[in-house]
Structure formats: structure tokens, C-alpha cells
Design a protein around this motif. Structure first.
Motif, PDB file in Angstrom:
ATOM      1  N   CYS A  44       0.837  -1.191   0.000  1.00 37.81           N
ATOM      2  CA  CYS A  44       0.000   0.000   0.000  1.00 37.81           C
ATOM      3  C   CYS A  44       0.874   1.244   0.000  1.00 37.81           C
ATOM      4  CB  CYS A  44      -0.925   0.019   1.217  1.00 37.81           C
ATOM      5  SG  CYS A  44      -2.240  -1.228   1.134  1.00 37.81           S
ATOM      6  N   SER A  46       0.831   5.607  -0.295  1.00 37.03           N
ATOM      7  CA  SER A  46       0.083   6.862  -0.239  1.00 37.03           C
ATOM      8  C   SER A  46       0.786   7.880  -1.125  1.00 37.03           C
ATOM      9  CB  SER A  46       0.007   7.370   1.208  1.00 37.03           C
ATOM     10  OG  SER A  46      -0.720   8.574   1.279  1.00 37.03           O
ATOM     11  N   HIS A  64      -4.790   6.591  -2.222  1.00 41.70           N
ATOM     12  CA  HIS A  64      -4.419   5.244  -1.796  1.00 41.70           C
ATOM     13  C   HIS A  64      -4.169   4.396  -3.037  1.00 41.70           C
ATOM     14  CE1 HIS A  64      -4.395   1.478   0.516  1.00 41.70           C
ATOM     15  NE2 HIS A  64      -4.999   0.986  -0.539  1.00 41.70           N
ATOM     16  N   ASP A 115      -7.179   3.945  -5.913  1.00 40.97           N
ATOM     17  CA  ASP A 115      -8.435   4.478  -5.392  1.00 40.97           C
ATOM     18  C   ASP A 115      -8.562   5.901  -5.920  1.00 40.97           C
ATOM     19  OD1 ASP A 115      -8.547   2.100  -4.016  1.00 40.97           O
ATOM     20  OD2 ASP A 115      -9.031   3.011  -2.082  1.00 40.97           O
ATOM     21  N   ARG A 121     -10.234   4.597  -0.100  1.00 42.37           N
ATOM     22  CA  ARG A 121      -9.305   5.126   0.901  1.00 42.37           C
ATOM     23  C   ARG A 121      -8.648   6.428   0.452  1.00 42.37           C
ATOM     24  NH1 ARG A 121      -9.800  -0.271   1.415  1.00 42.37           N
ATOM     25  NH2 ARG A 121      -9.492  -1.196   3.480  1.00 42.37           N
ATOM     26  N   ASN A 333     -15.810  -3.160   0.220  1.00 43.69           N
ATOM     27  CA  ASN A 333     -15.483  -1.965   0.979  1.00 43.69           C
ATOM     28  C   ASN A 333     -16.657  -0.997   1.017  1.00 43.69           C
ATOM     29  OD1 ASN A 333     -13.619  -0.456   2.486  1.00 43.69           O
ATOM     30  ND2 ASN A 333     -13.114   0.813   0.717  1.00 43.69           N
TER      31      ASN A 333
END
Length: 478
Positions: A44, A46, A64, A115, A121, A333
Motif C-alpha cells: 500500500c 500513499s 491510496h 483508489d 481510501r 469496501n
């Protein structure tokens, strides 16, 4: 035994993360993470981007990004970026596609899920999902809740359009250290993919579009396509002996049931299929027709629709209510980002929804959605985005369409292909919205990405079986 199966999951996860770091040397590495829909550890990241690219020194937001590293250490340098649909669906919502659609591709390429800003997120713009599905609320009450939610948000909705989302993709590419990339877009993701291809042609190697939105397509104007899919289903039921015997008056039952619902004469009192608690529901046109329309997306699902209609017409609403709950029950989600959806639609589509287009596209299936748009778009209050004539896309493109698709049937891909230099179009007779997971398609995607210039040999798509109709409570017939 494959390499993946002969290692235990923790060790495999560490190896894959190390491999990913090698692939994207110099890029952001992120952290190991576990997300819904996938058992193994992924990476993951950012990625900060400007909220408004016209003011790069102004406010920023964080995207995200989920990276599924290629299985092979000697992976190819051009990853596959996955763009989800909606608008409003996040890349992290479609991670389960790793297990089937992208498994072959991942052997040699990293798979990158973004995303989109305002989804998942990445600062999800949405309202209270529990209220949105509250069976005790009327359509007017639900609309009032959404309008109040939008009014309470202190957000520049104009910053969340497709053009900025396309620029975000390139920021992610650069942050992860990739040069050229491949794109996979599904549904609205095909619009976003085409926007990226036109804005950053030098960075795109090849593109796969599944359920293709044409450049001039107005997303809410889908009545004609939805009605065509429903009419095709009625014809197929009438032509299949078992379905015709079980539901000889299907079209008449649907029309009569729709009229009763529209007149406010249907009150549903059942045991909630999720909780077994008593459920009282005012079945209005929005709840009824939106569910019917969503069922048409999948042929396997739509083959249950005659049974659902017939049961409801005879006062047995439990199967229909259970199907209506499916989206909320099984989303990885949560639901799509409704406010992000409106921010895009109200700026890019609603201004082009002319009276002439409304008349040409009139259908009861989409009427409830269209009736709510004026008030919603007034609340969103974004300036219209001017439609720009599409430029030519030079990169190789593979387009996938299902004949039974109620929102992006083959005619939409054919319209998009007019602006593509090297497009291949695969049409599947017995498929609906979304082809990539079906039959041999994952293999064809890998073959195309390995050699985008070669014709895709897709005869295997003709072998996809026609789903059986459900004729009773026991499920589809064998």
C-alpha cells in the motif's frame, strides 16, 4: 505444483514485496498491507497529489494505491494499472479480480490499483450508507438525507472530475518509478482510461477497455440500452421451453407489477433475508426498477429475474428483497462513493442531458434516477465541463463488449473505436456488463498485453455457455 503454492503465505508475501521494490526502483515503496478480498500481503502506497492542478502549491490530497507485485523476479517493466467503474468505485473495491482476471498477467507484471480521488481510501465522498438503505424511509426522505449530506460537505466538488483523475494516474506512475504503463478500465474506468490515453500518450503502452463508454456518451442516459437488455431477456425466456412454461405471461406480469408499484399500491411485509427480523417496505419505482436494472448487468443474474418477477407478482417478495440486498451484503469496501459519483456526473454528463436526448432515451428503467438528478446536481453546484472533441488514440486497444450489456453494449465501443488507430473489439453474445472474468478472457488479456500488435484469437469466447433460467426456489435448472 506452482511456485505460489509451494511457499507459505508469509514468506511469499515478503518475497513479492521485495520483488516489487526492485521493479519500481527509485519510486515510493509504501508498506505491507492486508486488504479485504485478498488473503496475501500486498503493498500500500500513499501518493500526495494537488487538489487543483492549476494551483500546484495549494491544497493537496492523498491517493491510496495498492500494488500487487509480479510473481516473477524478472518481471516486465510496464505494469498494468486498474481503473474501477462507477464513477465512485475504488481500486481497492475490485481487488478480488487478482484471483482470476489478472492472475495470468501478474505472472510477469505488477498490477496497480488506484483508489480514484474521492473513492475508497482516497478521501471517500459519500453519505451514511445505513440511511441510504433504510427500508423504512420514503424516496423523498432518502433524497432529503442525501441533499443534507452534500450541503454539510466543505469540498470543492469541481476538483473531482475525470481530467484531474487522469492526471492523478500519471502522478502515481511517476511516484512508483514506472516509465510506460498499460491500463485496464472497466465501465466508467474506460472513460477515465481514454482520458489518460489522450492526455499522456507517450506514457501509455497498451490499453484494455471492458464495457466501453463512448466519448460522447451521457452516462445517466441509459434507458434505451437497459430496455433493450430487458426485452432480450423476455424474448429468451419465451423461446426457452422451460422458462416459457413456468412464466408464460412474464412481460405482462412485469408491466402490471411496475404499474402497481408506481401507483404506490405495493406494501411489502416480509422477514428480512439478512436478519430474519420483520421488515416493512414501501416498494416504490426507485427501489423496484433500480434493482431490475442492476440485475441485468450479469446474464447469470438476469436469468433469475423471471422467477423474481413472477414471485413478486404473486405476492411473494422475499426473493426480490434478498436480491436487492446483495450489493450491500457482498461489497468488499461498502457502496460506491455517491457524492463523488454526482460530482463527476453533474459536471460532465448532466449538462448534456438535453430534452431531445431524454425523449430519445426514454425508458421506465432509468426514469427514477433521472428524476432525482436535477435536485442532486443543484446541490453539488459544479460548473459544466465543456465537451471536447476526442483526439485520436494511437496506442493499441483491446475492447470487450457483451451483447446483453444494459449500459455499454457493443454500439458504444464501436463509437469509441472511431477515434482509435489500432483497436480490436471482441463481442460476446451471451455476456452482459463485464467480460474480463469470463471463460478464456483472462488468457486473452495476457496474450494481448504480451503482444499488443498481434490479432487476438478469440474463438474460445464462442464456447461460453448460456446460463440456465431459474424456474423455482431451488435455483437455476441443471
Amino acid at each position: 505444483m506452482t511456485f505460489r503454492r509451494c511457499l507459505d503465505a508469509p514468506l511469499l508475501g515478503l518475497l513479492l514485496l521485495a520483488t516489487a521494490a526492485a521493479h519500481a526502483a527509485g519510486g515510493l515503496q509504501g508498506r505491507s498491507c492486508h486488504l479485504p478480498g485478498v488473503e496475501e500481503a500486498l503493498r500500500c502506497v500513499s501518493v500526495p497529489v494537488a487538489l487543483d492542478y492549476a494551483r500546484p502549491a495549494g491544497a493537496s490530497i492523498k491517493l491510496h494505491v495498492t500494488v500487487a507485485p509480479a510473481y516473477r523476479e524478472s518481471a516486465l517493466p510496464d505494469p498494468l494499472f486498474v481503473l474501477a467503474g462507477g464513477p465512485g468505485e475504488a481500486g481497492s473495491d475490485v481487488l478480488p479480480l487478482l484471483n482470476n482476471t489478472f492472475r495470468r498477467i501478474r505472472a510477469t507484471r505488477d498490477i496497480v490499483f488506484i483508489d480514484q480521488r474521492g473513492t475508497g481510501r482516497s478521501g471517500k465522498l459519500s453519505c451514511d450508507d445505513s440511511k441510504a438503505t433504510d427500508a423504512a424511509m420514503t424516496e423523498q426522505q432518502l433524497e432529503a438525507e442525501v441533499l443534507a449530506c452534500i450541503g454539510a460537505m466543505k469540498v470543492d466538488f469541481a476538483a473531482y472530475g475525470t481530467a484531474n483523475a487522469a492526471r492523478d494516474i500519471d502522478q502515481v506512475r511517476r511516484a512508483l518509478g514506472y516509465d510506460k504503463i498499460n491500463l485496464f478500465g472497466g465501465s466508467y474506468g474506460t472513460r477515465l482510461g481514454q482520458a489518460y490515453a489522450r492526455a499522456f500518450p507517450a506514457q501509455l503502452r497498451a490499453m484494455v477497455l471492458d464495457g466501453v463508454a463512448a466519448p460522447e456518451q451521457v452516462i445517466p442516459a441509459g434507458g434505451r440500452d437497459g430496455q433493450a437488455a430487458l426485452d432480450a431477456l423476455f424474448r429468451q425466456c419465451a423461446a426457452e421451453p422451460g422458462c416459457q412454461r413456468a412464466f408464460p405471461q412474464l412481460r405482462q406480469e412485469f408491466d402490471a407489477l411496475s404499474a402497481r408499484v408506481a401507483a404506490g399500491k405495493v406494501k411489502v411485509a416480509v422477514a428480512d433475508p439478512r436478519t430474519a427480523e420483520p421488515l416493512s417496505l414501501a416498494m416504490n419505482s426507485g427501489r423496484f426498477l433500480n434493482t431490475v436494472h442492476s440485475i441485468l448487468y450479469s446474464p447469470a443474474d438476469s436469468r433469475r429475474l423471471p422467477f423474481l418477477i413472477h414471485s413478486a407478482a404473486n405476492g411473494r417478495w422475499e426473493p426480490f428483497v434478498a436480491r436487492r440486498n446483495v450489493a450491500a451484503d457482498f461489497s468488499a469496501n461498502g457502496s460506491i462513493a455517491l457524492v463523488l459519483h454526482l460530482a463527476v456526473i453533474c459536471a460532465e454528463d448532466f449538462p448534456r442531458l438535453t430534452p431531445a436526448l431524454r425523449a430519445d432515451d426514454a425508458s421506465a428503467l432509468t426514469a427514477p434516477v433521472l428524476s432525482r438528478l436535477p435536485a442532486m446536481c443543484k446541490a453539488i453546484n459544479v460548473a459544466p465541463v465543456a465537451f471536447v472533441a476526442p483526439t485520436r488514440i494511437e496506442a493499441p486497444v483491446l475492447m470487450l463488449s457483451g451483447v446483453l450489456d444494459p449500459v455499454t453494449p457493443p454500439r458504444r465501443a464501436e463509437a469509441a473505436a472511431k477515434y482509435m488507430a489500432r483497436a480490436q473489439h471482441l463481442v460476446v453474445t451471451n455476456a452482459g456488463h463485464g467480460i474480463a472474468q469470463l471463460g478464456c478472457t483472462p488468457r486473452l488479456l495476457r496474450e494481448f498485453l504480451d503482444n499488443p500488435a498481434a490479432p487476438v484469437q478469440a474463438a474460445c469466447l464462442k464456447d461460453l455457455p448460456v446460463p440456465a433460467f431459474q424456474l423455482g426456489s431451488s435455483g437455476p435448472q441443471p
